[in-house]
Scaffold this motif. Structure first.
Motif, PDB file in Angstrom:
ATOM      1  N   TYR A  33       0.843  -1.199   0.000  1.00  0.00           N
ATOM      2  CA  TYR A  33       0.000   0.000   0.000  1.00  0.00           C
ATOM      3  C   TYR A  33       0.878   1.248   0.000  1.00  0.00           C
ATOM      4  O   TYR A  33       1.941   1.269   0.616  1.00  0.00           O
ATOM      5  N   LEU A  97      -1.812 -11.329   3.693  1.00  0.00           N
ATOM      6  CA  LEU A  97      -3.206 -11.669   3.937  1.00  0.00           C
ATOM      7  C   LEU A  97      -3.317 -13.139   4.247  1.00  0.00           C
ATOM      8  O   LEU A  97      -2.935 -13.984   3.453  1.00  0.00           O
ATOM      9  N   GLY A 101      -9.277 -12.413   6.395  1.00  0.00           N
ATOM     10  CA  GLY A 101      -9.689 -11.036   6.208  1.00  0.00           C
ATOM     11  C   GLY A 101      -8.921 -10.076   7.069  1.00  0.00           C
ATOM     12  O   GLY A 101      -8.961  -8.883   6.858  1.00  0.00           O
ATOM     13  N   THR A 102      -8.229 -10.589   8.083  1.00  0.00           N
ATOM     14  CA  THR A 102      -7.469  -9.704   8.938  1.00  0.00           C
ATOM     15  C   THR A 102      -6.007  -9.748   8.541  1.00  0.00           C
ATOM     16  O   THR A 102      -5.408 -10.823   8.519  1.00  0.00           O
ATOM     17  N   ASP A 103      -5.449  -8.613   8.177  1.00  0.00           N
ATOM     18  CA  ASP A 103      -4.023  -8.551   7.889  1.00  0.00           C
ATOM     19  C   ASP A 103      -3.458  -7.279   8.479  1.00  0.00           C
ATOM     20  O   ASP A 103      -4.013  -6.204   8.287  1.00  0.00           O
ATOM     21  N   THR A 104      -2.381  -7.416   9.205  1.00  0.00           N
ATOM     22  CA  THR A 104      -1.744  -6.251   9.801  1.00  0.00           C
ATOM     23  C   THR A 104      -0.869  -5.578   8.766  1.00  0.00           C
ATOM     24  O   THR A 104      -0.037  -6.228   8.127  1.00  0.00           O
ATOM     25  N   GLN A 105      -1.072  -4.293   8.602  1.00  0.00           N
ATOM     26  CA  GLN A 105      -0.242  -3.528   7.683  1.00  0.00           C
ATOM     27  C   GLN A 105       0.958  -2.968   8.445  1.00  0.00           C
ATOM     28  O   GLN A 105       0.790  -2.278   9.455  1.00  0.00           O
TER      29      GLN A 105
END
Lengths: 116, 113
Positions: A33, A97, A101-105
């Motif tokens: 990102y 990922l 659905g939960t992914d730490t950025q």
């Protein structure tokens, strides 16, 4: 494990010039990102890569911004030509990922861009 | 239109006191609410996160309180320490579709010794 790295840490350019920012994500992270924080305001999303594909580029402000992620590894963000309002801190973040659905950025330290 | 509103902009707390930062969101499709902590010269780092199916989550001195009906959530730092001095960002995100984080504008916390 190395974190997200960004280069350069600081760039000062004249209006109308071109600048290229680089981001190296954490190894194995498919998601990358780009975000930007303009002085004192919120951190705003620019775009999202999944591997080498642009998943979401809805935050890109205009066509002076070009992001690439060749080979699905590092990414570059080019601003051409730079305008005064492009000044700010550009952050890169990466994540893995895990299907739920939960992914730490994980964020890099940012590149502070100053356009004079 | 800012989808996540954060307050206060800055906060000064004495060592040992409680720091409270508030956020409000508008998009009911959000289902993940993280708080990030940023020290000067560093990038934001995940501090603690909550999902709307619980009203509170505690990790050490850090607690998130979540009010789904009011669309508000807050970060409480108990026994605040000078080392907690940093900028704190609340954020929100969906689990499906758009995965980008939507951030608040940040709170600069200063804990005085």
């Amino acid at each position: 494990e190395a974190g997200v790295t960004q280069f350069p840490s600081h760039s000062v350019i004249e209006k109308g010039q071109t600048v290229t920012l680089r981001c190296d994500p954490i190894s194995g992270h498919d998601n990358l990102y780009w975000y930007r924080r303009v002085m004192g305001k919120e951190i705003k999303f620019l775009l999202h890569f999944v591997k080498e594909s642009k998943q979401d580029e809805s935050g890109m402000p205009n066509n002076r911004f070009l992001a690439e992620r060749t080979g699905g590894t590092y990414s570059t963000l080019k601003v051409q030509p730079a305008e005064l309002e492009d000044s700010g801190v550009y952050f890169c973040a990466s994540s893995y990922l895990q299907g739920s659905g939960t992914d730490t950025q994980y964020f890099g330290p940012g590149t502070r861009l100053t356009v004079l | 239109q800012q989808q996540v509103k954060q307050s206060p902009q800055s906060l000064i707390v004495q060592k040992g006191g409680i720091s409270i930062i508030n956020c409000a969101y508008e998009n009911t499709a959000f289902d993940y609410f993280p708080w990030y902590q940023q020290f000067p010269g560093k990038g934001p780092a995940l501090l603690i996160a909550i999902r709307p199916d619980v009203s509170e989550k505690k990790e050490g001195r850090f607690t998130i309180s979540f009010n789904k009906s009011a669309k508000q959530f807050s970060l409480h730092i108990m026994d605040s320490q000078p080392g907690d001095s940093a900028t704190y960002f609340c954020a929100a995100r969906r689990d499906t579709g758009r995965r980008a984080l939507t951030f608040g504008s940040g709170t600069r916390l200063q804990v005085q010794p």
